[in-house]
Design a protein around this motif. Sequence first.
Motif, PDB file in Angstrom:
ATOM      1  N   TRP A   1      44.045  53.165  37.864  1.00 39.39           N
ATOM      2  CA  TRP A   1      44.395  53.013  36.439  1.00 39.39           C
ATOM      3  C   TRP A   1      43.341  53.734  35.607  1.00 39.39           C
ATOM      4  O   TRP A   1      42.257  53.223  35.349  1.00 39.39           O
ATOM      5  CB  TRP A   1      44.441  51.532  36.074  1.00 39.39           C
TER       6      TRP A   1
ATOM      7  N   ASP B   1      48.949  54.363  34.348  1.00 39.69           N
ATOM      8  CA  ASP B   1      48.731  53.210  33.480  1.00 39.69           C
ATOM      9  C   ASP B   1      49.793  52.153  33.753  1.00 39.69           C
ATOM     10  O   ASP B   1      50.319  52.066  34.868  1.00 39.69           O
ATOM     11  CB  ASP B   1      48.693  53.639  32.007  1.00 39.69           C
TER      12      ASP B   1
ATOM     13  N   SER C   1      43.063  57.322  32.600  1.00 39.98           N
ATOM     14  CA  SER C   1      43.595  58.551  31.999  1.00 39.98           C
ATOM     15  C   SER C   1      42.709  59.747  32.321  1.00 39.98           C
ATOM     16  O   SER C   1      43.061  60.881  31.994  1.00 39.98           O
ATOM     17  CB  SER C   1      43.714  58.390  30.480  1.00 39.98           C
TER      18      SER C   1
ATOM     19  N   ARG D   1      40.851  48.408  27.444  1.00 39.91           N
ATOM     20  CA  ARG D   1      42.163  49.046  27.471  1.00 39.91           C
ATOM     21  C   ARG D   1      42.029  50.447  26.886  1.00 39.91           C
ATOM     22  O   ARG D   1      41.221  50.691  26.000  1.00 39.91           O
ATOM     23  CB  ARG D   1      43.156  48.277  26.594  1.00 39.91           C
ATOM     24  N   GLN D   2      42.879  51.352  27.340  1.00 38.24           N
ATOM     25  CA  GLN D   2      42.852  52.692  26.761  1.00 38.24           C
ATOM     26  C   GLN D   2      43.152  52.642  25.271  1.00 38.24           C
ATOM     27  O   GLN D   2      42.586  53.382  24.487  1.00 38.24           O
ATOM     28  CB  GLN D   2      43.859  53.582  27.482  1.00 38.24           C
TER      29      GLN D   2
ATOM     30  N   MET E   1      50.949  59.122  32.059  1.00 34.77           N
ATOM     31  CA  MET E   1      50.336  58.475  30.906  1.00 34.77           C
ATOM     32  C   MET E   1      51.366  58.272  29.811  1.00 34.77           C
ATOM     33  O   MET E   1      52.259  59.096  29.622  1.00 34.77           O
ATOM     34  CB  MET E   1      49.182  59.334  30.366  1.00 34.77           C
TER      35      MET E   1
ATOM     36  N   HIS F   1      43.219  46.240  33.547  1.00 35.79           N
ATOM     37  CA  HIS F   1      43.850  47.526  33.257  1.00 35.79           C
ATOM     38  C   HIS F   1      43.002  48.656  33.842  1.00 35.79           C
ATOM     39  O   HIS F   1      43.048  48.907  35.040  1.00 35.79           O
ATOM     40  CB  HIS F   1      44.055  47.683  31.742  1.00 35.79           C
ATOM     41  N   VAL F   2      42.242  49.331  32.990  1.00 37.06           N
ATOM     42  CA  VAL F   2      41.467  50.485  33.433  1.00 37.06           C
ATOM     43  C   VAL F   2      40.530  50.096  34.583  1.00 37.06           C
ATOM     44  O   VAL F   2      39.833  49.089  34.524  1.00 37.06           O
ATOM     45  CB  VAL F   2      40.650  51.073  32.271  1.00 37.06           C
TER      46      VAL F   2
END
Length: 314
Positions: free
Chosen positions: A257, A232, A259, A306-307, A278, A208-209
């Motif tokens: 990826w 994302d 925020s 993960r966020q 987002m 992810h990020v």
Amino acid sequence: MTRRNREIIHRGRDGWLFLIGGTNGVLLQYRRSLAGWWHLRRWARLIEARAARAQALGIRYIHTIVPEKLSVYDDRTLDLDYDARLSPARRLARRLDRMSGFVDLVAPLRAARDGAEPLYRRTDSHWTYEGCLVACRALLRACGAVAPPDIADRPRFPHDGLWDLGDKLPDRPRETVVNWAVHRDASRAYASPLVESYEAEGRAGDLHVGAHVIYRNPSPQADPRTLVLFGDSYAHFAPIMLTSFLAETFREMHFVWSSSIDWGYVERVRPDILMFEMAERFLVRIPSDDFDVAAYEKPGMQKPARQAEMAPLV
């Protein structure tokens, strides 16, 4: 509402599932509070500051929030005590209604929600390709761009699966969704070592990020500009969803990826358009914009968080 927030998934009408709890306290975001007012004010100031910084670099800034299903399909919930009009994305849009670079997606998605095809998956938190296309067209209007004329006619195929909300329930309901093969003219020109290592190990779904890819589109019909997107899973590093639509539209498209924005990366690339996308539930955190793309350009590093697993900053 307190009782409801202890639950993670709400079972709505006709098998529709909604995320209402979890780390981000989704349902709690649909209420009025002084703290919430100040929090959205901080978001508005951050967005305005980002736009000003991008403008100083000669870059157009586009900012959007992907609405929760709760914000779009409130008519498919069942006796759930909340007011969709208090959606944080809607309230933020009202604050920024004079900012041309802020693209409200709640209004167009709600306007299209009663169409023949659903805009979100019933048992997943994500939108369908139909919903993504509605959003993409709104974003492209803000960019002064137009998607390929045949984009809605790309091949489609059914895909049965256990999706993220259904997977959290004891009966684990499955759903057959319709995916699109949007990707045709664009190709991936770069994938970070981190992306390549996860793909080589068959673990791309765990990344992810920090994922970072670049797509290039040689089609003579492609918009000649370069777009950098910080986003994302509603966009993704794979050639799916929003990333696929944008890659098929622009000559060059970068996806990161995150925020938070890496302004050093933006200054090096100098894109024509800087876009930020987002999920609405992540509005609980104010990003610090100190992201470093290069720090994630390493193969074999430990899984980035993960966020949704990061501690809220509110």
